[in-house]
Enzyme design. Structure first.
Site, PDB file in Angstrom:
ATOM      1  N   LYS A 288       0.865  -1.220  -0.072  1.00  0.00           N
ATOM      2  CA  LYS A 288       0.187  -0.057  -0.005  1.00  0.00           C
ATOM      3  C   LYS A 288       0.890   1.159  -0.049  1.00  0.00           C
ATOM      4  O   LYS A 288       0.250   2.238  -0.502  1.00  0.00           O
ATOM      5  CB  LYS A 288      -0.909  -0.141   1.075  1.00  0.00           C
ATOM      6  CG  LYS A 288      -2.164  -0.983   0.974  1.00  0.00           C
ATOM      7  CD  LYS A 288      -2.935  -0.914   2.327  1.00  0.00           C
ATOM      8  CE  LYS A 288      -2.445  -1.920   3.259  1.00  0.00           C
ATOM      9  NZ  LYS A 288      -3.205  -2.717   4.073  1.00  0.00           N
ATOM     10  N   ARG A 289       2.063   1.100   0.438  1.00  0.00           N
ATOM     11  CA  ARG A 289       3.040   2.290   0.364  1.00  0.00           C
ATOM     12  C   ARG A 289       3.348   2.777  -0.993  1.00  0.00           C
ATOM     13  O   ARG A 289       3.655   3.616  -1.272  1.00  0.00           O
ATOM     14  CB  ARG A 289       4.417   1.889   1.250  1.00  0.00           C
ATOM     15  CG  ARG A 289       4.153   1.805   2.653  1.00  0.00           C
ATOM     16  CD  ARG A 289       5.398   1.726   3.497  1.00  0.00           C
ATOM     17  NE  ARG A 289       6.021   0.360   3.190  1.00  0.00           N
ATOM     18  CZ  ARG A 289       5.487  -0.650   3.726  1.00  0.00           C
ATOM     19  NH1 ARG A 289       4.583  -0.799   4.757  1.00  0.00           N
ATOM     20  NH2 ARG A 289       5.955  -1.976   3.589  1.00  0.00           N
TER      21      ARG A 289
END
Ligand code: GLU
Length: 348
Positions: A281-282
């Site tokens: 998700k980063r």
């Protein structure tokens, strides 16, 4: 029976983070599979872990799915006959299921600490043992209330607490240890045919061992909750990531134990980074919220995913509805699919 009710597929995200391309991929394939056969789509929020699941993430999931062009017949926002559609509101059902198993003598308390489990895991690793389920000593632990994902160590529980004498058990409880509850897993081989991966088989006692049904702080485990929900909500097809394949035999065993019919399963390949790791998700260019805010086109995203799934022979913009006719899992590759760093430029 109305044909639209014969297939009830579901998408069950955990609102423990923003949606990313991997969640969109699974949701799209689950939706296409249900819709292509005239089925109903059920959306359920799996928010059992109060420490990880934030209510505003659930709102983002609804927004992101709608933005992509997906819809659902039952869910937390639209309701339906099998509600509620958030697990947090379904805890009574899980407890009733647990009580039934306990009344049948299939459940025992486990007071092993995390340190003890880690030590057992280390000695199993030395002995080359397979996977199972990590119990919890009361502190939040994703491996029990949230679905275990690929790469998360799942040691086979050694059965320590099942073999305690009554004196040993009360001595442990006297030290104030909270108890998780585990299912006694018999020697049974669970076999099923996955709609994507074909025939699968697992020797449950050897490969999973006695798994946790309720955490020591009273939070019900993913494996129990998901089965209770899928049965109660009459789900007939589960489409989810291949990293959940290792949970399926446990879930089918629970279905059989309760005398319920298990749904069909389709485990779709994972999307990975060019280095082979799960999408993070980063990575901003796979975060649906960030993509939406940056003005990305949902049709470009759906078209890219459809091309990866072998549903389009070239990357081009598409809406989910365009892909319904003739949908099949057959073109899906068996292994993980790489999302290139410039993937948004691929479709244009
Ligand atoms: N809630 C799980 C997850 O987001 C999915 C579990 C399932 O589909 O069985 O990973």
């Amino acid at each position: 029976m109305n044909p639209s009710c014969q297939i009830r597929g579901r998408f069950a995200p955990s609102p423990s983070g923003r949606m990313h391309l991997g969640n969109a991929w699974t949701a799209l394939l689950a939706w296409l599979s249900a819709r292509s056969r005239g089925g109903a789509m059920i959306l359920r929020m799996e928010d059992l872990d109060p420490d990880r699941c934030k209510p505003h993430f659930a709102r983002h999931i609804l927004e992101d799915l709608s933005w992509l062009g997906l819809d659902w017949d039952e869910g937390p926002d639209v309701g339906g006959p099998h509600g509620p559609y958030t697990q947090d509101e379904r805890r009574d059902l899980y407890q009733r299921c647990l009580d039934e198993l306990a009344a049948r003598g299939m459940v025992y308390p486990c007071t092993c600490t995390r340190a003890e489990l880690r030590a057992a895991q280390a000695s199993q690793a030395d002995a080359g043992a397979g996977s199972g389920d990590v119990a919890d000593d009361g502190a939040p632990h994703s491996g029990v209330t949230q679905a275990p994902h690929a790469g998360e160590a799942e040691p086979v529980y050694a059965g320590t607490c099942l073999r305690l004498t009554p004196e040993e058990r009360s001595a442990r409880q006297g030290r104030g240890r909270g108890a998780a509850l585990r299912l006694v897993v018999p020697r049974v081989r669970i076999s099923f045919t996955d709609r994507v991966l074909g025939p699968q088989s697992q020797e449950l006692a050897e490969e999973c061992g006695d798994f946790v049904l309720r955490r020591s702080d009273g939070v019900h485990a993913y494996q129990l909750a998901v089965v209770a929900d899928d049965a109660n909500q009459q789900i007939t097809e589960v489409v989810r990531g291949a990293d959940l394949l290792s949970s399926t035999a446990r879930q089918i065993h629970l279905f059989h134990t309760f005398g319920w019919r298990a749904p069909d399963y389709a485990h779709v390949p994972l999307l990975v980074d060019p280095d082979g790791r799960r999408l993070s998700k980063r990575r901003g260019d796979v975060d649906l919220g960030q993509l939406r805010d940056a003005g990305a086109s949902p049709q470009a995203i759906v078209g890219y995913l459809a091309w990866k799934a072998g549903l389009l022979d070239a990357p081009r913009r598409a809406a989910p509805q365009d892909l319904v006719d003739g949908f099949s899992f057959a073109p899906l590759p068996a292994g993980p699919l790489v999302v290139e760093h410039n993937w948004m430029e691929v479709v244009g």
